[in-house]
Design a protein around this motif. Sequence first.
Motif, short mmCIF file in Angstrom:
data_model
loop_
_atom_site.label_atom_id
_atom_site.label_comp_id
_atom_site.label_asym_id
_atom_site.label_seq_id
_atom_site.Cartn_x
_atom_site.Cartn_y
_atom_site.Cartn_z
N GLU A 91 -4.62 0.06 -8.51
CA GLU A 91 -5.58 -1.05 -8.43
C GLU A 91 -6.92 -0.64 -9.03
OE1 GLU A 91 -7.16 -4.24 -5.11
OE2 GLU A 91 -7.06 -2.13 -4.56
N HIS B 191 -3.84 -6.56 -6.71
CA HIS B 191 -4.13 -6.50 -5.29
C HIS B 191 -3.23 -5.47 -4.62
CE1 HIS B 191 -6.39 -10.30 -5.56
NE2 HIS B 191 -5.39 -10.75 -6.30
N VAL B 192 -3.76 -4.80 -3.58
CA VAL B 192 -2.98 -3.93 -2.71
C VAL B 192 -3.08 -4.48 -1.29
CG1 VAL B 192 -2.69 -1.61 -1.76
CG2 VAL B 192 -3.46 -1.90 -4.12
N VAL B 193 -1.94 -4.63 -0.64
CA VAL B 193 -1.90 -5.17 0.72
C VAL B 193 -0.88 -4.37 1.53
CG1 VAL B 193 -2.55 -7.52 0.02
CG2 VAL B 193 -0.13 -6.87 0.10
N PRO B 194 -0.94 -4.46 2.86
CA PRO B 194 0.10 -3.83 3.67
C PRO B 194 1.48 -4.42 3.34
CG PRO B 194 -1.78 -4.43 5.03
CD PRO B 194 -2.02 -5.04 3.68
N GLN B 195 2.50 -3.61 3.50
CA GLN B 195 3.87 -4.04 3.17
C GLN B 195 4.22 -5.38 3.81
OE1 GLN B 195 7.02 -4.13 1.34
NE2 GLN B 195 6.92 -1.91 1.55
N THR C 200 -0.55 6.25 -6.77
CA THR C 200 -0.48 5.38 -5.61
C THR C 200 -0.90 3.96 -5.99
OG1 THR C 200 -2.77 5.81 -4.98
CG2 THR C 200 -1.07 7.29 -4.09
N ALA C 201 -0.58 3.02 -5.12
CA ALA C 201 -1.01 1.64 -5.33
C ALA C 201 -2.53 1.55 -5.37
CB ALA C 201 -0.44 0.75 -4.23
N GLU C 202 -3.18 2.32 -4.51
CA GLU C 202 -4.65 2.30 -4.48
C GLU C 202 -5.23 2.74 -5.82
OE1 GLU C 202 -8.33 4.18 -1.81
OE2 GLU C 202 -6.30 5.00 -1.64
N LYS D 121 4.47 3.26 -5.12
CA LYS D 121 4.05 4.27 -6.10
C LYS D 121 4.60 3.88 -7.46
CE LYS D 121 3.42 8.14 -2.94
NZ LYS D 121 3.74 9.54 -2.62
N ASP E 141 0.81 -1.22 0.00
CA ASP E 141 0.00 0.00 0.00
C ASP E 141 0.84 1.27 0.00
OD1 ASP E 141 0.92 -0.21 2.61
OD2 ASP E 141 -1.07 -0.45 3.51
N THR E 142 2.14 1.13 0.22
CA THR E 142 3.05 2.28 0.19
C THR E 142 3.70 2.47 -1.17
OG1 THR E 142 4.78 0.81 1.02
CG2 THR E 142 3.60 2.15 2.65
#
Length: 260
Positions: free
Chosen positions: A175, A182-186, A170-172, A130, A127-128
């Motif tokens: 997506e 998919h976007v997930v926490p690091q 951004t990843a968001e 770019k 999610d962090t």
Amino acid sequence: MSYQNILSEVKANILYITINRESKLNALNKQTLAELADVISFAAKTEEVRGVLLTGAGEKAFVAGADISEFSAYSTEQGEDLARSGQVNVFDAIENSTKPFVAAINGFALGGGLELAMACHIRVAADTAKMGLPEVTLGLIPGYGGTQRLTRLVGKGRAAELITTADMITAERAEKIGLINHVVPQTELIGKAEEILNKIKQRAPLAIAAAIRAVNAAVNEGVNGFEVEIDEFGKCFGTQDFKEGTGAFLEKRRADFKGR
């Protein structure tokens, strides 16, 4: 081949490839591209490998682009050769591989880094992370298939905007527009990529390869994807995996595919 800029390891039928130039934000220089070409070839011919997880070292960058210092003085001919050799030996080789490649985008994926991720069959991002194609800020355009793959993934209008503005997203956002899956926490990034590959490796390897060829045919101009699908579908009937898969279904047991 002895690798200086990448790490590679096969564990539980997954080939893990890590671009290991963290101090350079994992930028792609000639040596790294050569090593990637070699390990991609290894994946293709190694039966043990059922899928590939590609990521970058550290948490800051997947690949922050190409190593500009290596080609800043190139001529027109040298620039064309750079793009052609990279596309054929690395980027197209990944896309056309019959082993599924999952990109685990752990940080910045810029220029050649985003092009590398787009060549993979599936993309998962922290999610962090770019992403962007900033080549026009250098007086260039993407040269490793970026104009084509981005357009196929997000459409002509969005691709034109991202490439001509050189904006990072951004990843968001990536997506939302279909650039990544998919976007997930690091902390969950590698686990999510492994989850996908662990599902894939339970399936019939020859059918996976056929599916990749058929899906690729859908976006290749001059190729009748429907005919490719029919041909690949027919070939599956001649495999031991087909007999095993249908037998297991009828016998209500788990299939044990051998890739034959």
